[in-house]
Scaffold this motif. Structure first.
Motif, PDB file in Angstrom:
ATOM      1  N   VAL A  74       0.822  -1.249  -0.266  1.00 14.30           N
ATOM      2  CA  VAL A  74       0.107   0.186  -0.392  1.00 14.30           C
ATOM      3  C   VAL A  74       0.722   1.621  -0.388  1.00 14.30           C
ATOM      4  O   VAL A  74       1.470   1.049   0.299  1.00 14.30           O
ATOM      5  N   ASP A  75       0.491   2.150  -1.182  1.00 13.76           N
ATOM      6  CA  ASP A  75       1.202   3.551  -1.743  1.00 13.76           C
ATOM      7  C   ASP A  75       0.305   4.248  -0.880  1.00 13.76           C
ATOM      8  O   ASP A  75      -0.602   4.211  -2.278  1.00 13.76           O
ATOM      9  N   ALA A  76       0.420   6.458  -0.636  1.00 15.00           N
ATOM     10  CA  ALA A  76      -0.146   6.750  -1.422  1.00 15.00           C
ATOM     11  C   ALA A  76      -0.381   7.021  -2.400  1.00 15.00           C
ATOM     12  O   ALA A  76      -0.926   8.916  -2.796  1.00 15.00           O
ATOM     13  N   SER A  77       0.892   7.208  -3.016  1.00 16.72           N
ATOM     14  CA  SER A  77       1.500   7.405  -4.452  1.00 16.72           C
ATOM     15  C   SER A  77       1.183   6.863  -5.757  1.00 16.72           C
ATOM     16  O   SER A  77       0.983   5.238  -5.430  1.00 16.72           O
ATOM     17  N   GLN A  78       0.837   6.782  -6.444  1.00 18.39           N
ATOM     18  CA  GLN A  78       0.298   6.948  -8.053  1.00 18.39           C
ATOM     19  C   GLN A  78       0.986   6.480  -8.464  1.00 18.39           C
ATOM     20  O   GLN A  78       1.205   4.966  -8.906  1.00 18.39           O
ATOM     21  N   LEU A  79       2.131   6.853  -8.273  1.00 20.30           N
ATOM     22  CA  LEU A  79       3.386   6.794  -9.449  1.00 20.30           C
ATOM     23  C   LEU A  79       4.352   5.493  -8.348  1.00 20.30           C
ATOM     24  O   LEU A  79       4.410   4.668  -9.302  1.00 20.30           O
ATOM     25  N   ALA A  80       4.403   5.224  -7.208  1.00 24.25           N
ATOM     26  CA  ALA A  80       4.882   4.299  -6.260  1.00 24.25           C
ATOM     27  C   ALA A  80       4.172   2.905  -6.975  1.00 24.25           C
ATOM     28  O   ALA A  80       4.924   2.280  -6.948  1.00 24.25           O
ATOM     29  N   VAL A  81       3.332   3.163  -6.722  1.00 23.80           N
ATOM     30  CA  VAL A  81       2.202   2.614  -6.816  1.00 23.80           C
ATOM     31  C   VAL A  81       2.274   1.523  -8.672  1.00 23.80           C
ATOM     32  O   VAL A  81       2.886  -0.035  -8.727  1.00 23.80           O
ATOM     33  N   ALA A  82       2.039   2.327  -9.466  1.00 26.46           N
ATOM     34  CA  ALA A  82       2.661   2.058 -10.894  1.00 26.46           C
ATOM     35  C   ALA A  82       4.094   1.424 -11.429  1.00 26.46           C
ATOM     36  O   ALA A  82       4.299  -0.021 -11.468  1.00 26.46           O
ATOM     37  N   GLN A  83       4.881   1.575 -10.296  1.00 26.39           N
ATOM     38  CA  GLN A  83       5.807   1.665  -9.954  1.00 26.39           C
ATOM     39  C   GLN A  83       6.803  -0.025  -9.992  1.00 26.39           C
ATOM     40  O   GLN A  83       6.921  -0.557 -10.137  1.00 26.39           O
TER      41      GLN A  83
END
Length: 410
Positions: free
Chosen positions: A261-270
């Protein structure tokens, strides 16, 4: 600016009587309120000599009166000559230390004050270097540092295909410098593939957090991988997953289902891209959400996990906000503990050096007491050795990492 100008010392800083305690104990800084007099001509960023109140030599550093850290020391020797050979010696020592202590395929080669080059960080991601410069004086020396580093690496037949600068931290504004990021030399593909602990990652050195990837958790991630390989957990929850590193280590070890889980969509995509890279997309999944909102929801749904990992960002970057940070760490650990099955495992950490080990330990203990959980400590760890902890330089000791078994009170 010529090389002669770069290394010329034309001023002397003398500190007040009774000050400089941290410097004399091994720190690299003279604070602005410790300075008594400055003799000679200088500009901010210049090299200066430093002296005690009575004229006793304290060494050599660079000055910037726009910063609270007015002088950052390069050497504490009175007879040190700061020149190209000196910089090469510092760089070579840093690299030899890494070769002796860590896997150097991807590692932090220079860690500022802990490598006696204050204000600069250089990370190596496979065949790419990422540099972060945070102080005016070291910024002037940056070209020499990188030139010497490239030469030292080439001696070990290490090819570097490019250098990217990530000097975009806000702290540069306090030094009177602009924030900057971009290529040093020829452009290259800024998505860099690395392998760490058997896990493959695509590191985005241009747009990822900090320099692109958090190398300091390397062996803590390995500890989670080894734990999961032994216990084969059915469910793992990785909070603040960033690019999925702890989750992927759990997945590689054979865990059943892993949620990052992460609040950043960019991080999740990576992170999702990294899961596919490792062939783990069927068992390791990611969700974009605020962890503080999601954990109570999971608790209400009655969900539990065999392993819960808490790797939050620094909740405090100054002493003034420690009280609020303690509340944040207590809340996140309390919520995380509620989701651990009886006999399951909690990994929890803090990356703020202002949250010292004693305070962090006390906060976890209070959280466990609030939810009537007993903690059996398995491991206490810090940052990887390529982020060395320099005694007397408190800021270099920042990462605290615990692994516990969690047992319900009965």
């Amino acid at each position: 600016m010529t090389k002669d100008d770069l290394y010329r010392e034309t001023a002397c800083v003398r500190i007040k009587k009774g000050t400089g305690r941290s410097l004399k104990a091994g720190s690299a800084w003279i604070y602005d309120n410790e300075i008594d007099t400055i003799t000679g001509e200088y500009e901010n960023g210049d090299l200066v000599r430093a002296e005690d109140f009575d004229g006793y030599p304290l060494g050599h550093g660079f000055i910037n009166l726009q910063s609270r850290l007015a002088v950052r020391m390069l050497s504490r020797k009175r007879d040190a000559i700061i020149n190209d050979d000196f910089i090469e010696m510092r760089v070579r020592n840093a690299w030899e230390y890494r070769k002796a202590t860590v896997d150097t395929s991807s590692c932090r080669i220079i860690f500022g004050e802990a490598d006696f080059l204050p204000g600069i960080v250089v990370d190596k991601f496979s065949d790419v270097l990422v540099v972060e410069s945070l102080a005016l004086g070291i910024d002037r020396l940056k070209p020499v540092i990188l030139e010497k580093l490239m030469a030292v690496l080439s001696e070990d037949h290490i090819h570097i295909r490019g250098i990217y600068e990530r000097s975009d931290a806000r702290v540069r504004l306090q030094e009177g410098m602009e924030r900057f990021k971009g290529f040093i030399g020829e452009p290259f593909d800024t998505k860099v593939e690395i392998t760490e602990n058997g896990v493959r990652y695509l590191v985005d050195v241009e747009d990822g957090q900090k320099t692109g990837f958090f190398l300091d958790q390397k062996y803590n991630r390995l500890a989670i991988q080894e734990l999961c390989r032994r216990i084969k957990p059915k469910r793992v929850l990785d909070c603040f997953t960033h690019t999925g590193s702890f989750a992927l280590n759990a997945g590689l070890a054979g865990s059943g289902q892993v949620l990052g889980v992460d609040a950043s969509q960019l991080a999740v995509a990576q992170a999702e891209e990294n899961a596919r890279l490792n062939g783990l997309e069927n068992r390791v999944h990611f969700q974009c959400a605020d962890v503080f909102d999601l954990l109570p929801k999971l608790e209400q749904e009655g969900q539990t996990f065999d392993v819960v990992i808490l790797d939050p960002p620094a909740f405090t970057k100054s002493r003034n906000s420690i009280k609020n940070a303690v509340k944040g760490y207590r809340e996140i650990n309390l919520r995380g503990l509620k989701l651990v099955k009886d006999g399951g495992y909690l990994a929890t950490c803090s990356c703020s050096h202002f949250m010292d080990p004693e305070l962090f330990t006390k906060t976890i203990r209070e959280a466990a007491g609030s939810v009537h959980k007993r903690l059996r400590q398995i491991e206490y760890r810090t940052q990887a050795a390529d982020h060395p902890i320099l005694w007397a330089a408190d800021e270099s000791y920042y990462l605290k990492f615990y692994i516990f078994q969690v047992v319900d009170e009965k």
